[in-house]
Design an enzyme around this catalytic site. Structure first.
Site, mmCIF file in Angstrom:
data_model
loop_
_atom_site.group_PDB
_atom_site.id
_atom_site.type_symbol
_atom_site.label_atom_id
_atom_site.label_comp_id
_atom_site.label_asym_id
_atom_site.label_seq_id
_atom_site.Cartn_x
_atom_site.Cartn_y
_atom_site.Cartn_z
ATOM 1 N N HIS A 151 15.162 -25.274 12.346
ATOM 2 C CA HIS A 151 15.262 -24.177 13.601
ATOM 3 C C HIS A 151 15.248 -24.011 14.757
ATOM 4 O O HIS A 151 15.565 -24.028 16.503
ATOM 5 C CB HIS A 151 16.104 -22.588 13.234
ATOM 6 C CG HIS A 151 16.663 -21.952 13.380
ATOM 7 N ND1 HIS A 151 15.912 -21.409 15.139
ATOM 8 C CD2 HIS A 151 17.639 -21.732 13.960
ATOM 9 C CE1 HIS A 151 16.938 -20.461 15.442
ATOM 10 N NE2 HIS A 151 18.300 -20.751 14.495
ATOM 11 N N HIS A 170 24.181 -18.841 22.125
ATOM 12 C CA HIS A 170 24.141 -17.997 22.410
ATOM 13 C C HIS A 170 25.422 -17.146 22.942
ATOM 14 O O HIS A 170 26.001 -17.789 24.100
ATOM 15 C CB HIS A 170 23.360 -17.946 23.366
ATOM 16 C CG HIS A 170 21.671 -17.788 22.181
ATOM 17 N ND1 HIS A 170 20.800 -18.298 22.801
ATOM 18 C CD2 HIS A 170 21.780 -18.590 20.902
ATOM 19 C CE1 HIS A 170 19.695 -18.683 22.082
ATOM 20 N NE2 HIS A 170 20.703 -18.760 20.763
ATOM 21 N N ARG A 198 15.502 -25.516 19.185
ATOM 22 C CA ARG A 198 16.296 -24.886 19.884
ATOM 23 C C ARG A 198 15.060 -23.875 20.202
ATOM 24 O O ARG A 198 16.092 -24.125 22.030
ATOM 25 C CB ARG A 198 17.120 -23.664 19.408
ATOM 26 C CG ARG A 198 18.183 -24.310 18.162
ATOM 27 C CD ARG A 198 19.179 -23.524 17.072
ATOM 28 N NE ARG A 198 19.728 -22.295 17.585
ATOM 29 C CZ ARG A 198 21.053 -22.129 18.590
ATOM 30 N NH1 ARG A 198 21.318 -23.663 18.356
ATOM 31 N NH2 ARG A 198 21.914 -21.402 18.909
ATOM 32 N N TYR A 213 32.218 -15.404 31.643
ATOM 33 C CA TYR A 213 32.281 -16.147 32.517
ATOM 34 C C TYR A 213 31.526 -16.985 30.975
ATOM 35 O O TYR A 213 32.191 -18.402 31.742
ATOM 36 C CB TYR A 213 30.152 -16.169 33.143
ATOM 37 C CG TYR A 213 29.514 -17.239 33.634
ATOM 38 C CD1 TYR A 213 30.617 -17.992 34.665
ATOM 39 C CD2 TYR A 213 28.684 -17.256 32.939
ATOM 40 C CE1 TYR A 213 29.354 -18.214 35.223
ATOM 41 C CE2 TYR A 213 28.113 -18.756 33.573
ATOM 42 C CZ TYR A 213 28.693 -19.424 34.562
ATOM 43 O OH TYR A 213 27.531 -20.152 35.383
ATOM 44 N N ARG A 215 22.851 -25.422 15.161
ATOM 45 C CA ARG A 215 21.454 -24.760 13.968
ATOM 46 C C ARG A 215 21.196 -25.550 13.188
ATOM 47 O O ARG A 215 22.406 -26.369 12.855
ATOM 48 C CB ARG A 215 22.038 -23.801 14.091
ATOM 49 C CG ARG A 215 21.820 -22.118 14.852
ATOM 50 C CD ARG A 215 23.031 -21.386 14.588
ATOM 51 N NE ARG A 215 22.765 -20.398 15.078
ATOM 52 C CZ ARG A 215 23.546 -19.953 16.485
ATOM 53 N NH1 ARG A 215 24.665 -21.029 16.431
ATOM 54 N NH2 ARG A 215 23.346 -19.208 17.065
ATOM 55 N N LYS A 254 27.454 -18.900 13.409
ATOM 56 C CA LYS A 254 27.108 -17.594 13.247
ATOM 57 C C LYS A 254 28.094 -17.197 13.892
ATOM 58 O O LYS A 254 28.146 -15.610 13.626
ATOM 59 C CB LYS A 254 25.908 -17.804 13.867
ATOM 60 C CG LYS A 254 25.277 -16.291 13.958
ATOM 61 C CD LYS A 254 23.815 -17.024 14.062
ATOM 62 C CE LYS A 254 23.464 -15.458 14.163
ATOM 63 N NZ LYS A 254 21.333 -15.908 14.816
#
Length: 409
Positions: free
Chosen positions: A333, A360, A336, A370, A241, A271
Site C-alpha cells: 500500500h 481519494h 500510493r 470538481y 490499492r 473502497k
C-alpha cells in the site's frame, strides 16, 4: 509432522501401518489402501484410540482440528469417545448445524446490508481460513482453544489484522448460533486478548524516489514467479490499492490496442464505492500483455497459483517485499504514498488531479463535484511522467518474465 502430499502418496503394505502426525494424531493405512484418521490418548490411566474418519473425506487440516477439539475435552475431564460428543462432529458436514452451515445462514441474512465488495471479503475470508479447518464442527461443540487455533494459523502468516477481522466474523456467527438455539456461548469473544495487537497508524512507506527505485530493483531481481512480479509492477505503476490489483479482471481493461487504453475498476471493488478510471500508459499495457501467456485463460489477471479460480493470496506482494529485506520499511500500500509524495512535490499545481488518480474523495462537496470532471488527459500525462520516473534504471518487462516458470494452470 505429516503433509498433504505425504498422506496422499502413502502406499498400502502387506500389513496395516501408521504414519504419525503430532499430539497423538496418526493416519492408519490399511492393506486395502483405505486410510483412516485416528488419535491415541489416555483416559482413566488407559490408552484409548479415537477414530475421526476416512481420508480424503477428512483432510489433514480437519483431522488436526478434530484432534484439538478432542484434547480440549480431555483437559476438561471428558472422555470424547465415552461421551459420544465427537460423533456429531464427524457427521456435521451432512447436517444443518455445522459451523459452515450456520455461518452461511448468517451471511445470507446480512449480505444485502453490505456493499458487494465487503460481502465478498466476508465470505471469502471464512471460506479460505475457517471452513477448511473447522467448517464441519458444530458451533455448540467448539471451544476457545479451537477458535484460537484457527486464528493463529492466520496470524502466523503475518496477517494480524485479518486474524482480528476473522475473529469478529466468527463471533457474529456464534451469536447467530446462540440466537437460533445451536450454541450456548461465543468462544470467539474471549480470544481477542490472545491475538497479537494490530499496529495502527500510517503504513510504512519509502517516499524517497531514489530509495524506491533501489527497492524495486531488489524486489524485481529476486527469485519469484513472473505473475507475482508483474502484479508488483502493475501496483507501483498505477498506484492503485493492492486489493484492486489482486482482484483485477480481464474484462475491466478497454482499448488496450487503441490510443486511449483504460482500466475501469467497478465501484463494487473500490473502497469509496465509486467506479475508478485508470488511464493506462504504454508501460502498463506492456505489463498486461505480458500476463496473457500466463493467465489469460482465467477471469483474473492474477489468479492463485494453487487455486486459479480464486485471486492471488492477499499477502503475496507483502512477502515479496519482505524477502527483499523491506519488512517494516515498506508495504504494498506504501506505493500510493511514494506516488503522492513524488508527484505532489514536482507538480503541486496538479494536487487535485493527483488526488483523483488515487481515488481519494474530498469531504468538500464542491471539490467532490470538481473531481467528477475526471481530467483524463492530464491524468494520462501525469501517469506517464510517474512511470518514466519510477522505471528509471529498472529492467524491461520482457526480462521480468524471462524466467523458466510455467504458466498458471
Amino acid at each position: 509432522m505429516l503433509t498433504d502430499t505425504g498422506v496422499k502418496t502413502a502406499k498400502p503394505k502387506d500389513k496395516a501401518y501408521r504414519l504419525a502426525d503430532s499430539e497423538g494424531l496418526f493416519i492408519h493405512v490399511m492393506p486395502t489402501g483405505k486410510k483412516f484418521w485416528r488419535m491415541r490418548y489416555r483416559s482413566g490411566g488407559k490408552e484409548q484410540t479415537l477414530t475421526f474418519g476416512p481420508y480424503p473425506s477428512v483432510s489433514l487440516r480437519e483431522a488436526r482440528g478434530m484432534r484439538d477439539n478432542a484434547k480440549d475435552m480431555i483437559r476438561q475431564g471428558v472422555d470424547p469417545a465415552q461421551a459420544g460428543k465427537l460423533a456429531p462432529v464427524l457427521s456435521a458436514a451432512r447436517e444443518e448445524d455445522s459451523f459452515e452451515s450456520v455461518a452461511r445462514e448468517w451471511y445470507e441474512q446480512r449480505k444485502d446490508l453490505w456493499r458487494p465488495r465487503h460481502a465478498h471479503d466476508v465470505i471469502h475470508s471464512l471460506e479460505r481460513d475457517v471452513f477448511p479447518l473447522i467448517g464441519t464442527l458444530p458451533p455448540g461443540q467448539m471451544t476457545a482453544r479451537v477458535v484460537l487455533h484457527v486464528l493463529k494459523q492466520i496470524e502466523d502468516r503475518g496477517a494480524v489484522e485479518t486474524a482480528h477481522r476473522v475473529r469478529q466474523r466468527m463471533s457474529d456467527v456464534f451469536v447467530h448460533a446462540i440466537a437460533t438455539g445451536r450454541a450456548d456461548n461465543d468462544p470467539a469473544s474471549v480470544v481477542k486478548a490472545a491475538l497479537r495487537p494490530v499496529q495502527r497508524g500510517r503504513q510504512p512507506a519509502i517516499t524517497d524516489l531514489e530509495q524506491a527505485r533501489e527497492m524495486i530493483g531488489r524486489v524485481e531481481g529476486s527469485a519469484a514467479h513472473p505473475v507475482t512480479l508483474l502484479a508488483f509492477r502493475l501496483l507501483y505503476l498505477t498506484a492503485v490499492r493492492p486489493g484492486e490489483v489482486r482482484g483485477a479482471l480481464w474484462e475491466e481493461f478497454y482499448e488496450l490496442d487503441g490510443s486511449d487504453p483504460v482500466w475501469v475498476i467497478p465501484k463494487e471493488r473500490m473502497k469509496m464505492g465509486r467506479d475508478h478510471i485508470v488511464p493506462l500508459t504504454p508501460h502498463v499495457v506492456a505489463v498486461v500483455n505480458a500476463l496473457r501467456p500466463f493467465t489469460e485463460r482465467w477471469p483474473h489477471l492474477f489468479p492463485n497459483t494453487r487455486r486459479p479460480k480464486t485471486v492471488m493470496c492477499e499477502n503475496a506482494l507483502g512477502y515479496l517485499l519482505n524477502r527483499a529485506g523491506y519488512h517494516g520499511r515498506h508495504v504494498p500500500h506504501g506505493f500510493r504514498s511514494t506516488f503522492s509524495s513524488t508527484m505532489n512535490e514536482r507538480y503541486p499545481q496538479d494536487h487535485a488531479v493527483i488526488e483523483l488518480m488515487l481515488a481519494h474523495v474530498s469531504r468538500d462537496k464542491v471539490a467532490g463535484a470538481y473531481n467528477r470532471a475526471l481530467h483524463l488527459p492530464r491524468r494520462r500525462e501525469l501517469a506517464q511522467l510517474w512511470n518514466d520516473l519510477i522505471l528509471e534504471g529498472q529492467v524491461p518487462v520482457e526480462e521480468l518474465v524471462s524466467g523458466k516458470r510455467k504458466p498458471v494452470n
